[in-house]
Scaffold this active site. Structure first.
Site, PDB file in Angstrom:
ATOM      1  NE  ARG A 173      -0.256  -0.222   4.980  1.00 38.94           N
ATOM      2  CZ  ARG A 173      -0.799   0.491   6.062  1.00 38.94           C
ATOM      3  NH1 ARG A 173      -1.872   0.942   6.227  1.00 38.94           N
ATOM      4  NH2 ARG A 173      -0.150   0.338   7.130  1.00 38.94           N
ATOM      5  CD  GLU A 179      -1.225   3.683   9.637  1.00 37.89           C
ATOM      6  OE1 GLU A 179      -1.258   3.628  10.886  1.00 37.89           O
ATOM      7  OE2 GLU A 179      -0.692   3.046   8.834  1.00 37.89           O
ATOM      8  CB  CYS A 186       7.650   9.250  -5.242  1.00 45.03           C
ATOM      9  SG  CYS A 186       7.654   8.971  -7.057  1.00 45.03           S
ATOM     10  CB  CYS A 217       8.649  13.344  -7.472  1.00 37.52           C
ATOM     11  SG  CYS A 217       7.436  12.610  -6.829  1.00 37.52           S
ATOM     12  CD  GLU A 272      -5.327   2.267  12.307  1.00 33.90           C
ATOM     13  OE1 GLU A 272      -4.367   1.794  12.589  1.00 33.90           O
ATOM     14  OE2 GLU A 272      -5.417   2.758  10.961  1.00 33.90           O
ATOM     15  CG  HIS A 320      -3.058  -5.964  13.696  1.00 30.92           C
ATOM     16  ND1 HIS A 320      -3.869  -5.296  14.756  1.00 30.92           N
ATOM     17  CD2 HIS A 320      -2.212  -4.924  13.446  1.00 30.92           C
ATOM     18  CE1 HIS A 320      -3.503  -4.042  14.872  1.00 30.92           C
ATOM     19  NE2 HIS A 320      -2.432  -3.989  14.286  1.00 30.92           N
TER      20      HIS A 320
END
Length: 686
Positions: free
Chosen positions: A116, A155, A160, A165, A315, A366
């Site tokens: 991710r 998060e 990059c 960029c 969280e 988790h």
């Protein structure tokens, strides 16, 4: 009072991440989830954090029916929704068709699809796809009565180094240095090692196989990356605002002292601060109480990004994580104690990742409220339900805020600059740990300190501590000088004011930009100490002080050799060739005072040093028993004082007054607090 959700939920939020899309083929589980949520006192669910492939399985083909049905079912049962935009992880079809959306690493290699947060924030393709999915979400469920808030992506982090960029970085530098390449070369001191540039087009990011010896380049790259995140999150927020008829608050979840991003900048883009707390409880490196105190510091740091309103604990785990070296279980009572700590420090929510454990993939082990067992009779479920009952009883603290009078300065850019410096000692810089040590020491003395930026220094604070403020801007120096002259008490330390905002050393003595005049001292040299080195500070107060004290402090890691101009010497070194030279000074400036601590002290010595300052300046404090935390939130009429016992021993609290918010019992005098127990006392503000 400043309510996050405008009293739509009466009291505190108890909820967390819910992934019903993983169970759409098992309606009995979805039904049972709602039953169990109600039993556990859950009144909120965060949906859609990584649901892009479910929303848009093929480009341009959208499916939101299941989302609306889930939100309907939750709302009908009194459970509200915080809805995330799904941009934290992209569907496979996007990376296959548009490879430019994937990041390039610091060696110049394009990533492949996977994991991710593997997206290029500069990619216009990615931004356009994000706009489309966000608009569809708003048009489908943006007016749902159960929707409380928008949660942007998840998060944020990473960098990059692609050509897009790189070009954007060059444009950023062109603007920062007013289009003047000579100005950039001067500020980067690029004559060193022939690093001089003739145009902005020649500049590349600090690739690991390229130029990374120019400190100004490295620091500006960190600044640019932060600004790119700020620019990107604005795309999503603007899309939501453009197509929504409702002004719902917007957040994104932070991650404590996160290295990649200057959260002070990113926080300006959102309405509410939220963060994810995962302390390494029950480890063999520190006590449970120390772990809790570090977590409390992180609460204070994140709270300080928007100090005038409550924040959110977005969280936490009700049991264990799956990514640490040792994934220890939370011991009995710790979940409730952590919830009490979050609220005590200013959170109006206690939320978990996750509600139900996944059957497969990376996070299948988790922690979650509902285990693979799938029942409500587990220890974890019972503790979550107990936490829910506790939160419902203290709900009136919602909207209240802290009103602290002491602050510790923490700056992301300063952290980056210290760590990037080829100087001092590689293993003992520990800027963030040093800031935490001051905060912990203040807590042991009964003071709940704010954690702020230099830009937030004001006459609200009686005492401001600036540990290791190595990078010092002219603006920061001016603010600190003004604060002292108007009556504030400032404690500065070793390694203060060595470089400017571009990592150029100040000339004329450290601390630079005029602070050597404020403190009345100049640091000529700094001695990094081996663990085997020994030194101390002999501290003696004169007869004009409010306290009489002679003591010896233990020095470790760093000792500066000072040239004293017009400061008063309060402490001298006891060892080495700089024995008897100044180590701790004070200078009156205007209505205030500036203390300078030239050496790092151990924990016991730091306690003595801060206690001396507090007594000298008549700042109210009280020594707390080992393992005790004390925090206070204030509404318009009441103070809510939280005591937490993080020790493994029963503790008796004295001079206690107020109503126990959980039981309604009135206390005056002494209260016994069992291990890992907390108490919330309500008292009328005078």
């Amino acid at each position: 009072m400043n309510y996050i959700f405008n009293k739509k939920i009466n009291g505190l939020i108890h909820g967390g991440d819910y992934n019903p899309e993983q169970w759409l083929d098992e309606p009995d589980i979805l039904k049972k989830d709602i039953e169990y949520m109600k039993e556990a006192g859950i009144n909120e669910a965060t949906l859609g954090v990584f649901s892009w492939a479910m929303y848009e399985p093929k480009e341009g083909e959208f499916h939101f029916e299941w989302l609306k049905q889930i939100m309907d079912n939750l709302y009908e049962n009194g459970i509200y929704t915080i809805l995330a935009t799904p941009t934290g992880a992209r569907p496979v079809w996007m990376d296959t068709k548009y490879p430019e959306v994937m990041r390039v690493d610091n060696m110049g290699n394009r990533n492949r699809h996977g994991f991710r947060h593997n997206h290029c924030l500069s990619s216009e393709v990615f931004r356009e796809k994000a706009r489309i999915i966000d608009r569809k979400l708003v048009e489908t469920v943006g007016n749902h009565p159960g929707l409380l808030m928008w949660h942007i992506s998840n998060e944020f982090g990473g960098e990059c180094y692609c050509d897009l960029c790189k070009k954007k970085f060059q444009q950023y530098l062109y603007k920062r240095y007013d289009g003047d390449i000579d100005k950039l070369n001067h500020e980067w001191w690029s004559t060193f090692w022939s690093a001089r540039y003739s145009s902005f087009d020649e500049i590349e990011p600090p690739y690991r196989n390229g130029q990374f010896a120019v400190l100004g380049l490295n620091l500006d790259w960190k600044r640019f990356t932060t600004q790119n995140f700020c620019d990107y999150i604005s795309v999503e927020i603007d899309t939501i605002r453009r197509y929504s008829d409702r002004e719902l608050p917007v957040t994104t979840n932070f991650m404590k002292r996160f290295w990649d991003i200057d959260y002070r900048e990113l926080s300006k883009k959102i309405d509410v601060i939220s963060w994810d707390s995962y302390p390494a409880f029950h480890n063999d490196k520190e006590t449970f109480a120390d772990t809790m105190l570090e977590n409390a510091f992180d609460h204070a740091l994140l709270r300080g990004l928007k100090p005038d309103k409550p924040f959110m604990l977005m969280e936490s785990t009700p049991s264990q994580v799956n990514w640490m070296e040792f994934n220890k279980l939370k011991r009995p009572g710790v979940n409730k104690l952590c919830a009490a700590q979050a609220v005590a420090c200013g959170s109006d929510t206690v939320q978990y990742f996750q509600w139900r454990k996944s059957r497969g993939a990376l996070e299948q082990f988790h922690g979650a409220v509902i285990d693979h067992l799938g029942t409500n009779d587990t220890r974890v479920f019972k503790e979550v339900a107990e936490t829910g009952r506790f939160l419902s009883k203290i709900g009136e603290v919602e909207g209240s805020v802290t009103n602290n009078k002491v602050a510790v300065i923490f700056e992301w850019e300063n952290w980056w600059a210290i760590e990037a410096a080829f100087a001092f000692a590689g293993q003992t810089k520990k800027y963030d740990e040093t800031c935490i040590s001051y905060w912990k020491t203040l807590m042991a003395l009964g003071i709940d300190a704010d954690v702020i930026s230099v830009n937030d220094v004001s006459d609200k604070y009686k005492l401001v501590i600036a540990p290791m403020l190595y990078q010092l801007t002219e603006k920061a120096a001016s603010l600190l000088t003004e604060y002292v002259e108007q009556g504030g008490i400032l404690l500065g330390t070793y390694m203060m004011g060595y470089v400017n905002e571009n990592c150029l050393c100040y000339q004329g003595g450290f601390p630079g930009s005029g602070l050597n005049k404020l403190f009345g001292v100049i640091s000529e040299e700094i001695d990094p100490l081996y663990p085997s080195d020994r030194n101390g500070i002999s501290l003696t107060l004169d007869s004009d002080a409010n306290v009489n004290m002679t003591t010896s402090l233990t020095v470790k890691d760093y000792a500066e050799i000072l040239r004293v101009n017009d400061a008063e010497v309060l402490g001298i070194y006891t060892e080495d060739f700089y024995k008897d030279s100044p180590a701790f000074t004070v200078k009156k400036a205007g209505k205030g005072k500036a203390y300078y601590q030239a050496a790092r002290c151990d924990e016991a010595s730091l306690t003595e040093l801060l206690e001396f300052i507090l007594k000298s300046e008549e700042i109210t404090h009280e020594k707390l028993a080992a393992g005790i935390e004390k925090h206070t939130r204030c509404s318009d009429d009441y103070a809510y004082t939280f005591y937490l016992n993080n020790s493994d021993k029963e503790c008796e609290l004295s001079n206690i007054e107020g109503e126990n918010l959980v039981t309604g019992e009135q206390f005056t005098g002494c209260v016994k607090l069992m291990p890992r127990e907390s108490i919330v006392l309500k008292s009328k503000l005078l």
